[in-house]
Design a protein around this motif. Structure first.
Motif, PDB file in Angstrom:
ATOM      1  N   SER A   1       0.831  -1.209   0.000  1.00 53.38           N
ATOM      2  CA  SER A   1       0.000   0.000   0.000  1.00 53.38           C
ATOM      3  C   SER A   1       0.863   1.255   0.000  1.00 53.38           C
ATOM      4  CB  SER A   1      -0.840   0.047   1.266  1.00 53.38           C
ATOM      5  OG  SER A   1      -2.054  -0.495   1.073  1.00 53.38           O
ATOM      6  N   LEU A   2       1.880   1.230   0.852  1.00 50.11           N
ATOM      7  CA  LEU A   2       2.756   2.390   0.962  1.00 50.11           C
ATOM      8  C   LEU A   2       3.412   2.668  -0.394  1.00 50.11           C
ATOM      9  CD1 LEU A   2       4.165   4.593   2.593  1.00 50.11           C
ATOM     10  CD2 LEU A   2       5.852   2.915   3.331  1.00 50.11           C
ATOM     11  N   ARG A   3       3.902   1.604  -1.031  1.00 52.36           N
ATOM     12  CA  ARG A   3       4.512   1.764  -2.366  1.00 52.36           C
ATOM     13  C   ARG A   3       3.552   2.451  -3.322  1.00 52.36           C
ATOM     14  NH1 ARG A   3       6.716  -3.329  -1.692  1.00 52.36           N
ATOM     15  NH2 ARG A   3       8.872  -2.925  -1.110  1.00 52.36           N
ATOM     16  N   LYS A   4       2.308   1.986  -3.298  1.00 51.26           N
ATOM     17  CA  LYS A   4       1.313   2.551  -4.224  1.00 51.26           C
ATOM     18  C   LYS A   4       1.071   4.027  -3.944  1.00 51.26           C
ATOM     19  CE  LYS A   4      -0.964  -1.639  -5.669  1.00 51.26           C
ATOM     20  NZ  LYS A   4      -1.260  -2.711  -4.672  1.00 51.26           N
ATOM     21  N   TRP A   5       0.993   4.369  -2.672  1.00 51.68           N
ATOM     22  CA  TRP A   5       0.778   5.781  -2.318  1.00 51.68           C
ATOM     23  C   TRP A   5       1.916   6.660  -2.829  1.00 51.68           C
ATOM     24  CZ3 TRP A   5      -3.324   8.358  -1.259  1.00 51.68           C
ATOM     25  CH2 TRP A   5      -4.412   7.709  -0.640  1.00 51.68           C
ATOM     26  N   LEU A   6       3.143   6.151  -2.630  1.00 51.85           N
ATOM     27  CA  LEU A   6       4.294   6.967  -3.038  1.00 51.85           C
ATOM     28  C   LEU A   6       4.308   7.158  -4.546  1.00 51.85           C
ATOM     29  CD1 LEU A   6       7.094   5.631  -0.651  1.00 51.85           C
ATOM     30  CD2 LEU A   6       5.656   7.653  -0.421  1.00 51.85           C
ATOM     31  N   GLU A   7       3.940   6.085  -5.268  1.00 52.33           N
ATOM     32  CA  GLU A   7       3.891   6.212  -6.731  1.00 52.33           C
ATOM     33  C   GLU A   7       2.791   7.174  -7.159  1.00 52.33           C
ATOM     34  OE1 GLU A   7       3.733   2.204  -8.342  1.00 52.33           O
ATOM     35  OE2 GLU A   7       5.671   1.890  -7.327  1.00 52.33           O
ATOM     36  N   LYS A   8       1.637   7.000  -6.530  1.00 55.03           N
ATOM     37  CA  LYS A   8       0.493   7.826  -6.895  1.00 55.03           C
ATOM     38  C   LYS A   8       0.780   9.308  -6.645  1.00 55.03           C
ATOM     39  CE  LYS A   8      -4.342   8.208  -5.612  1.00 55.03           C
ATOM     40  NZ  LYS A   8      -5.246   7.808  -4.534  1.00 55.03           N
ATOM     41  N   GLN A   9       1.372   9.595  -5.489  1.00 57.90           N
ATOM     42  CA  GLN A   9       1.595  11.001  -5.146  1.00 57.90           C
ATOM     43  C   GLN A   9       2.918  11.541  -5.682  1.00 57.90           C
ATOM     44  OE1 GLN A   9       0.663  12.062  -1.128  1.00 57.90           O
ATOM     45  NE2 GLN A   9      -1.448  11.524  -1.568  1.00 57.90           N
ATOM     46  N   GLN A  10       3.726  10.640  -6.210  1.00 58.67           N
ATOM     47  CA  GLN A  10       5.023  11.065  -6.768  1.00 58.67           C
ATOM     48  C   GLN A  10       5.842  11.878  -5.751  1.00 58.67           C
ATOM     49  OE1 GLN A  10       6.572  10.715 -10.099  1.00 58.67           O
ATOM     50  NE2 GLN A  10       5.317   8.896  -9.787  1.00 58.67           N
ATOM     51  N   VAL A  11       5.944  11.312  -4.543  1.00 58.42           N
ATOM     52  CA  VAL A  11       6.749  11.997  -3.535  1.00 58.42           C
ATOM     53  C   VAL A  11       7.852  11.081  -3.019  1.00 58.42           C
ATOM     54  CG1 VAL A  11       5.059  13.637  -2.636  1.00 58.42           C
ATOM     55  CG2 VAL A  11       5.154  11.310  -1.684  1.00 58.42           C
ATOM     56  N   HIS A  12       8.894  11.730  -2.578  1.00 56.69           N
ATOM     57  CA  HIS A  12       9.934  11.054  -1.815  1.00 56.69           C
ATOM     58  C   HIS A  12       9.541  11.219  -0.344  1.00 56.69           C
ATOM     59  CE1 HIS A  12      14.193   9.716  -1.240  1.00 56.69           C
ATOM     60  NE2 HIS A  12      13.905  10.159  -0.040  1.00 56.69           N
TER      61      HIS A  12
END
Ligand SMILES: Nc1ncnc2c1ncn2[C@@H]1O[C@H](COP(=O)(O)OP(=O)(O)OP(=O)(O)O)[C@@H](O)[C@H]1O
Ligand SMILES: [Mg+2]
Length: 390
Positions: free
Chosen positions: A124-135
């Motif tokens: 889930s965390l991976r998906k969020w980071l990809e979706k929001q394009q944040v580091h």
């Protein structure tokens, strides 16, 4: 009924509360510079970075890390990169699962408490980071509690996060009062925390504390209510510990004492009153995070251990039973009692060690590493009573 009122010395009391994060942290420029040089590649090239902050109580580790992340976001944005951070107090969120849940709730406040495994949460965390394009920078505060309780798996996982894509999208700032906290990392995880990534937070000197206090006085108090002599007195008292939190708590306490007398300004006696009421270190904060049973167990230990260096777990359990009777609480079974002991050990409030040679059979010996037993007992008693009175 009429209330005795008068002008308060406070203009904005929130500015001396523990959760106010100041814009600037004087005397932490070196630490901020070090953090910036460690994190620069995150903004410039999208690489991951890791830092370890250590230093004793109230030296500004937590607030420096938070302030840094907020400021670094602007730097990263200027370089066209999204940057976000989440702060995890590992003493409150003990264990890998609770830490992950806290991080996910940062992205989705409604993420369910139950029903997802650790691998699913990581996904889930991976998906969020990809979706929001944040580091994402994860601040693992009081990390020794997490490492003691769950080992270094999670830190290792985060250090490898996003690697498949060739670039990392998770960085970490680990924080501890103890320099040796990262010795608990296993070999694989240690390699990501080279010594050069360690940033020391020394205790503040008297002059440094006075500077910090003066800025707070200007923010929180009406002009002319706290003069430099009062600031000097508080800085002097707090310099024994080099602890800025203690200094600021004393300042707030002295202001409150002045208001209670409608004195209109803070005098030395108000500082003394505050000193009697404010305990050094973050004890109150810590106790507020604990559940009632943990506090009852700790109270038993604190009472039993006065005048002694160690007590056995048997002594501790006996003392716990006495405390339960006094506070009209149902005592928990032995296994549950053990669990509380382990929690307290993980929180660093007690030190539990297997006894060495010379003792028949192995027993666990308990000691109190930080706070004097009397101070601890008094503080716990007041939290337990307060509860009951409500
Ligand atoms: N250089 C500074 N300037 C202004 N305020 C400061 C400074 N350093 C610390 N403080 C204040 O002192 C208090 C304690 O700081 P902080 O919580 O960052 O300490 P800490 O090192 O994380 O302590 P602990 O190890 O107990 O968690 C906070 O209210 C913070 O705002
Ligand atoms: Mg802190």
């Amino acid at each position: 009924m009429s209330f005795r009122t008068g002008p308060s010395v406070f203009k904005d009391r929130g500015k001396v509360s523990f959760d106010y994060v100041p814009d600037k942290l004087p005397h932490r420029e070196l630490q901020v510079d070090r953090l910036f040089s460690i994190f620069r590649p995150v903004g410039d090239s999208g690489l991951a970075a890791n830092a370890f902050l250590y230093g004793s109580v109230g030296t500004g580790k937590t607030h420096t890390a938070k302030r840094f992340c907020e400021d670094f976001r602007l730097y990263a944005n200027k370089h066209g990169r999204g940057f976000d951070h989440v702060h995890v107090n590992c003493r409150q969120k003990m264990g890998d699962d609770a830490v992950l849940l806290h991080i996910l709730k940062h992205f989705d406040a409604r993420f369910p408490d139950r029903g997802f495994s650790i691998p699913e949460k990581l996904d889930s965390l991976r998906k969020w980071l990809e979706k929001q394009q944040v580091h994402l920078t994860i601040i693992l505060d009081e990390v020794d509690v997490l490492l003691k309780k769950s080992g270094s798996d999670l830190v290792y996982t985060f250090s490898r996060f996003g690697e498949e894509a060739g670039k990392g999208n998770v960085s970490m700032i680990l924080i501890s009062q103890r320099r040796d906290a990262i010795d608990r990392l296993d070999a694989a995880a240690t390699s990501t925390f080279r010594r050069t990534n360690a940033v020391e937070f020394p205790k503040y000197s008297e002059e440094e504390l006075a500077d910090i206090l003066k800025i707070r006085v200007a923010l929180a108090f009406h002009p002319g209510t706290v003069d430099d002599k009062i600031v000097g007195l508080i800085a002097d008292i707090a310099s024994d510990y080099g602890d800025a939190r203690y200094a600021i708590d004393l300042l707030e306490g002295a202001g409150a004492a002045a208001d209670a007398e409608i004195a209109g300004e803070v005098g030395p006696e108000h500082v003394r009153v505050a000193k009697a009421g404010v305990t050094q270190s973050d004890l109150q904060e810590r106790l507020a995070e604990m559940d009632r049973n943990q506090r009852l167990v700790l109270l038993g230990i604190a009472r039993k251990i006065r005048k002694k260096t160690y007590i056995t777990t048997g002594d501790a359990e006996e003392a716990y039973h006495v405390v339960c009777e006094e506070f009209h609480e149902k005592r928990r079974a032995h296994t549950q009692f053990w669990k509380y002991l382990q929690d307290l050990d993980a929180m660093g409030l007690i030190d539990a060690k297997k006894s060495g040679e010379g003792v028949v059979g192995k027993t666990t010996m308990i000691s109190l590493p930080g706070v004097p037993a009397k101070v601890l007992a008094d503080n716990i008693e007041s939290t337990l009573k307060r509860r009951k009175a409500m």
